[in-house]
Write a protein that holds these residues in place. Structure first.
Motif, mmCIF file in Angstrom:
data_model
loop_
_atom_site.group_PDB
_atom_site.id
_atom_site.type_symbol
_atom_site.label_atom_id
_atom_site.label_comp_id
_atom_site.label_asym_id
_atom_site.label_seq_id
_atom_site.Cartn_x
_atom_site.Cartn_y
_atom_site.Cartn_z
ATOM 1 N N HIS A 80 0.847 -1.190 0.000
ATOM 2 C CA HIS A 80 0.000 0.000 0.000
ATOM 3 C C HIS A 80 0.884 1.243 0.000
ATOM 4 C CE1 HIS A 80 -4.124 -1.639 0.871
ATOM 5 N NE2 HIS A 80 -3.366 -2.704 1.078
ATOM 6 N N VAL A 81 0.521 2.196 -0.833
ATOM 7 C CA VAL A 81 1.215 3.471 -1.006
ATOM 8 C C VAL A 81 2.741 3.323 -0.955
ATOM 9 C CG1 VAL A 81 -0.691 4.895 -0.237
ATOM 10 C CG2 VAL A 81 0.874 4.035 1.471
ATOM 11 N N PRO A 82 3.340 2.418 -1.744
ATOM 12 C CA PRO A 82 4.802 2.300 -1.748
ATOM 13 C C PRO A 82 5.430 3.572 -2.296
ATOM 14 C CG PRO A 82 3.874 1.088 -3.591
ATOM 15 C CD PRO A 82 2.708 1.532 -2.746
ATOM 16 N N SER A 83 6.616 3.901 -1.796
ATOM 17 C CA SER A 83 7.266 5.132 -2.230
ATOM 18 C C SER A 83 7.745 5.049 -3.673
ATOM 19 C CB SER A 83 8.448 5.473 -1.314
ATOM 20 O OG SER A 83 9.385 4.406 -1.290
ATOM 21 N N ASP A 84 7.958 3.842 -4.185
ATOM 22 C CA ASP A 84 8.298 3.676 -5.597
ATOM 23 C C ASP A 84 7.997 2.246 -6.030
ATOM 24 O OD1 ASP A 84 10.350 2.092 -4.628
ATOM 25 O OD2 ASP A 84 11.937 3.503 -5.105
ATOM 26 N N ASP A 85 8.251 1.950 -7.313
ATOM 27 C CA ASP A 85 7.933 0.629 -7.861
ATOM 28 C C ASP A 85 8.796 -0.480 -7.267
ATOM 29 O OD1 ASP A 85 5.906 1.602 -9.450
ATOM 30 O OD2 ASP A 85 7.209 1.901 -11.210
ATOM 31 N N VAL A 86 9.998 -0.126 -6.798
ATOM 32 C CA VAL A 86 10.861 -1.138 -6.185
ATOM 33 C C VAL A 86 10.206 -1.705 -4.941
ATOM 34 C CG1 VAL A 86 13.045 -1.506 -4.969
ATOM 35 C CG2 VAL A 86 13.014 -0.230 -7.110
ATOM 36 N N VAL A 87 9.628 -0.852 -4.118
ATOM 37 C CA VAL A 87 8.960 -1.305 -2.898
ATOM 38 C C VAL A 87 7.764 -2.182 -3.238
ATOM 39 C CG1 VAL A 87 7.748 -0.565 -0.823
ATOM 40 C CG2 VAL A 87 9.737 0.718 -1.621
ATOM 41 N N ARG A 88 7.015 -1.792 -4.249
ATOM 42 C CA ARG A 88 5.886 -2.613 -4.680
ATOM 43 C C ARG A 88 6.368 -3.988 -5.148
ATOM 44 N NH1 ARG A 88 0.958 -1.095 -5.936
ATOM 45 N NH2 ARG A 88 1.574 1.095 -6.197
ATOM 46 N N ARG A 89 7.449 -4.003 -5.900
ATOM 47 C CA ARG A 89 7.979 -5.261 -6.414
ATOM 48 C C ARG A 89 8.470 -6.163 -5.288
ATOM 49 N NH1 ARG A 89 7.386 -9.507 -9.011
ATOM 50 N NH2 ARG A 89 9.253 -10.496 -9.860
#
Length: 255
Positions: A80-89
Motif C-alpha cells: 500500500h502506497v509504496p514510495s516507488d515501484d521497487v517497494v511494490r515489487r
C-alpha cells in the motif's frame, strides 16, 4: 580501550541524536494529524497510509524508500502506497517466493532488521538475492498490528548496508508504534462509515417494502432477512438491489 570521557562523549552524541529524532517524529505526526483534520475523513485509510510512508522517509535517518504491507484475504500481502515501484515489487516477490522480512514481521516478529542484505541469504535465499538485485542494501520492518483478520508491517529501506544503527532502529520502532495507532483509528472510522451506509440502505429497503406491501418495520426486515437467506446474498446486497430497482422504476415513471 576507550576512556571514560570518550564513552561519555559518545553517549552524549547518541542522546542528542535520539532527542532530535524524537522531535522530528513529533513534528511529523503533528503535521499528519493536521492534514487529516484539514482534508476530512473522506480521504480514508489510504491517505493515512501515504502520510505514514512519507513521514517515515522524512523522519528516520538513512531511510530512502518505504512502504506498508497489509494482509488481504487469503493471507496475501499487498503493498500500500509504496514510495516507488521497487517497494511494490519487493512485496510482490515475497508473495511469489513465500519468504521475506516483511512476512516474518507480520506473522512472527515485532521487528526485523537486516543490516546487510548480502548476509541474509541463509534466512531467505531467494528473496535476499532478488532484493540485492533491486538495489536494497539494508532494511527494517516493524509489525504495525497483528490481530484476527488483520495484520500489517511498516517497511523501511536503504540502498547501502550498515546504515541502520540502534538510534535509527529506535526511531523506526517509535514511528511504527504511532503509525499503528493512527492507522487503527482510520480503519475504525472507515468501518463506522461502512456500517452507517449499510444501515441507511437497509432502512431505505425496509421503507420500500413497507410501502409496497403495507407491512410494518419488523415484517419488512424479516422479508429482507428471508430474501438474503434464500438467495445466499448478504443482507446489505439485497437491500442495495432493492433500492436500485426502485430507483430504476422511479426514473422510468418520470419519462
Amino acid at each position: 580501550m576507550a576512556s571514560t570521557q570518550e564513552r561519555d562523549e559518545r553517549e552524549h552524541v547518541t542522546e542528542d541524536t535520539s532527542t532530535r529524532i524524537g522531535d522530528d517524529l513529533a513534528r511529523t505526526l503533528e503535521q499528519a494529524a493536521r492534514d487529516l483534520l484539514e482534508r476530512g475523513e473522506e480521504e480514508g485509510v489510504e491517505h493515512t497510509l501515504a502520510l505514514v510512508v512519507r513521514g517515515a522517509i522524512q523522519t528516520v535517518p538513512h531511510v530512502e524508500q518505504a512502504g506498508i504491507s497489509l494482509v488481504e484475504e487469503g493471507r496475501r500481502v499487498e503493498a500500500h502506497v509504496p514510495s516507488d515501484d521497487v517497494v511494490r515489487r519487493i512485496d510482490e516477490l515475497q508473495n511469489e517466493l513465500g519468504e521475506g522480512p516483511c512476512l516474518d514481521s507480520i506473522w512472527y516478529e515485532q521487528r526485523t532488521v537486516i543490516d546487510d542484505m548480502s548476509e541474509a541469504e541463509h534466512r531467505w535465499p531467494r528473496y535476499a538475492k532478488a532484493a540485492q538485485d533491486l538495489g536494497i542494501g539494508s532494511l527494517m520492518s516493524f509489525q504495525l498490528f497483528a490481530q484476527r483478520g488483520s495484520a500489517g508491517a511498516l517497511n523501511l529501506y536503504a540502498s547501502r548496508p550498515h546504515v541502520f544503527d540502534e538510534s535509527t532502529t529506535d526511531a523506526g520502532r517509535l514511528f511504527a508504534a504511532q503509525a499503528a495507532l493512527v492507522l487503527h483509528g482510520a480503519q475504525r472510522i472507515q468501518g463506522l462509515h461502512t456500517a452507517l451506509e449499510s444501515r441507511d440502505v437497509i432502512g431505505q429497503a425496509k421503507g420500500i417494502l413497507m410501502e409496497r406491501f403495507g407491512v410494518g418495520q419488523a415484517q419488512a426486515f424479516s422479508m429482507l432477512v428471508e430474501s438474503s437467506q434464500n438467495t445466499n446474498m448478504k443482507l446489505v446486497k439485497v437491500a442495495e438491489w432493492l433500492t436500485g430497482e426502485a430507483e430504476k422504476k422511479g426514473r422510468s415513471g418520470n419519462r
